[in-house]
Design an enzyme around this catalytic site. Structure first.
Site, PDB file in Angstrom:
ATOM      1  N   SER A 162       1.120  -1.469  -0.022  1.00 35.17           N
ATOM      2  CA  SER A 162      -0.474  -0.047   0.111  1.00 35.17           C
ATOM      3  C   SER A 162       0.808   1.292  -0.073  1.00 35.17           C
ATOM      4  CB  SER A 162      -0.591  -0.148   1.190  1.00 35.17           C
ATOM      5  OG  SER A 162      -1.740   0.594   0.940  1.00 35.17           O
ATOM      6  N   GLU A 182      -9.425  -5.956  -4.594  1.00 37.90           N
ATOM      7  CA  GLU A 182      -8.350  -4.627  -3.576  1.00 37.90           C
ATOM      8  C   GLU A 182      -9.615  -3.780  -2.761  1.00 37.90           C
ATOM      9  OE1 GLU A 182      -5.689  -3.810  -3.213  1.00 37.90           O
ATOM     10  OE2 GLU A 182      -4.112  -4.875  -3.864  1.00 37.90           O
ATOM     11  N   HIS A 184      -7.429  -5.777  -0.391  1.00 39.52           N
ATOM     12  CA  HIS A 184      -6.321  -5.490   0.104  1.00 39.52           C
ATOM     13  C   HIS A 184      -5.641  -5.188   1.053  1.00 39.52           C
ATOM     14  CE1 HIS A 184      -3.813  -1.280  -0.538  1.00 39.52           C
ATOM     15  NE2 HIS A 184      -4.112  -0.884   0.662  1.00 39.52           N
TER      16      HIS A 184
END
Length: 517
Positions: A212, A327, A424
């Site tokens: 990230s 994600e 994610h």
């Protein structure tokens, strides 16, 4: 001698033996000696200072060398995380925080005397506003058992880490400001170069890795002249900085200085002395989000990562990168998304998008709109960046290995992770091989994937190639239609996911730049 005395001596022997067994190999760094702890077959050294505490007059200045110490420093406890509100990942326990936070941690295999093992330096995510080098999911014990040293680093966050301001630029010899968090990462990498051999690591085989915002930092470090020679490989998971700056004008120094001055004005501090006297807690929340991002400035990041690669001014090292197929499920609540407000909701969230992008994600019905929103957020935030980065990097001499994480962990239906899927964060449990940190209904397929992914990451750190014994072959990414490694059950190779939509992004972004990709 009485039986009581004998029993007392035996007890003392056992206690001393246990203490010795829990004592890690003592390490002498350039700043002093460290005593860590042995834990589950790995030596762990926690809370090692790599820079001077950035307090008082050192706030918003480049990190300075850590002071040396006398005697043996206790490295058995983690240091506080850098100042922040909230957490970097749902379900995470909020960390203890302090402005005195420039510390790192090392996990090292046992029996490493005389060796020079590969090193992974982990840069945590959290949108540059949250995150902790001590988060249990990032612990390097499982990877260390496979033959690497793992270093996790803290860096200044939020306005404390990324504020640009005219007064700060005026006092800088480079006439620039911002990017203090990136400077911290560079200082930590310099510490690794000076000291990692003492832990059994090889300073010539350092891999920077992050997820990230940590992966976005990797893209910045690969583009920073200040980071040259500090690492030899890079791993980026779901994050990069490659969109046109026309979409992020606040990243340009003059604009960032303007935003910083406006933000400090809301806090009633317009002079440097007053800014540095503000309690650190005042610099959290509110308008801090507007100034919490990297800055394109003359010293640390003179070019955006896209331009650095386009001009051949990036660091050409082997690269492993990718993103997850779902994600956005961990980041966006789509339960209230409707077809009739689809475009207005997106404009309110990320700003007005070109019609061509919106048209690529059908939203005629509410069901279509929910799926379209998830797919758009995935491609906008992660998918295009990773595809762009892979294409830019594969033009160099070093190989690129590109993945798509498609596996759905068994997230409990009654947990904060419910319905996340291959979202994610989801790959972190697998690449760190930390399934057992969560009491979920892990299957044989999960454990097989975790074993393979952690091996891929370790192989790559060792050689610059994820391939090795016991894992399916992973081909290098080549050409505009190169293949990706699908990390799922089973692991296989296939085309870039959602390629037709990513090509729409290419066309739109090329139009904004005024030149082709």
């Amino acid at each position: 001698m009485s039986k009581t005395v004998w029993r007392w001596l035996l007890t003392l022997q056992l206690v001393c033996g246990c203490a010795q067994a829990a004592q890690a190999t003592q390490v002498m760094t350039t700043d002093g000696a460290l005593a860590g702890q042995g834990q589950d077959g790995v030596d762990v050294y926690r809370g090692i200072p790599y820079a001077l505490p950035p307090l008082g007059a050192w706030r918003w200045r480049p990190p300075q060398p850590a002071p040396a110490w006398q005697g043996v420093r206790d490295a058995s406890k983690f240091a506080p995380a850098c100042m922040q509100q909230g957490v970097s990942m749902p379900g995470e326990t909020p960390p203890e925080v302090s402005e005195d936070c420039l510390y790192l941690n090392v996990w090292a295999p046992l029996h490493r005397a005389g060796q020079r093992l590969p090193v992974i330096v982990w840069i945590h995510g959290g949108g540059y506003a949250n995150g902790s080098a001590a988060m249990p999911l990032y612990h390097g014990d499982r990877l260390a058992r496979k033959g690497v040293l793992v270093v996790t680093i803290a860096y200044r966050l939020g306005a404390l880490g990324f504020l640009a301001h005219p007064a700060l630029s005026a006092e800088s010899p480079h006439r620039s400001s911002g990017n203090y968090g990136l400077m911290d990462q560079i200082a930590a990498l310099e510490w690794v170069q000076r000291n990692i051999a003492a832990f059994g690591g090889d300073p010539g085989r350092v891999t920077i890795a992050g997820q990230s915002a940590g992966a976005m930092a990797v893209s910045a470090l690969l583009s920073s002249p200040r980071a040259k020679g500090l690492f030899q490989r890079a791993i980026a998971q779901s994050g990069g900085i490659f969109e046109p700056l026309q979409l992020a004008p606040g990243y340009l120094l003059a604009n960032a200085e303007r935003d910083g001055a406006s933000y400090m004005g809301t806090l009633g501090a317009t002079k440097l002395e007053a800014m540095r006297k503000l309690p650190a807690e005042r610099l959290l929340g509110g308008g801090a989000g507007a100034v919490t991002h990297p800055v394109i400035e003359p010293d640390v990041l003179p070019l955006s990562p896209y331009e650095a690669y386009a001009q051949g001014r990036n660091h050409d090292v082997p690269l492993l990168l990718g993103s997850n197929s779902e994600e956005a499920r961990a980041l966006v609540n789509v339960t209230t998304v409707r077809a009739d407000s689809f475009e207005a909701d997106i404009a309110a969230s990320v700003g007005a998008l070109p019609p061509a992008l919106l048209a690529a994600y059908p939203h005629a019905t509410d069901a279509q709109a929910r799926e379209g929103r998830l797919a758009l957020e995935r491609d906008l935030r992660f998918g295009w960046d990773m595809w762009a980065w892979a294409r830019l990097a594969q033009k160099g001499r070093s190989p690129v290995y590109y993945y798509s994480f498609d596996h759905r962990p068994p997230f409990p239906a009654d947990s904060v992770y419910a319905a996340w899927g291959a979202s994610h964060y989801a790959e972190l449990w697998y690449m760190f091989d930390h399934l057992d940190q969560a009491p979920w209904a892990w299957r044989a397929a999960d454990r097989k994937l975790a074993a393979a992914m952690s091996s891929y990451w370790v192989h790559f750190a060792a050689t610059g190639d994820p391939n090795g014994s016991g894992v399916p072959h992973w081909p290098a990414f080549r050409g505009i239609d190169g293949k990706v490694q699908r990390l799922s059950d089973p692991i296989d190779t296939g085309p870039v996911p959602a390629l037709d939509r990513l090509q729409v992004f290419d066309a739109v972004y090329s139009g904004l730049r005024g030149k082709a990709f």
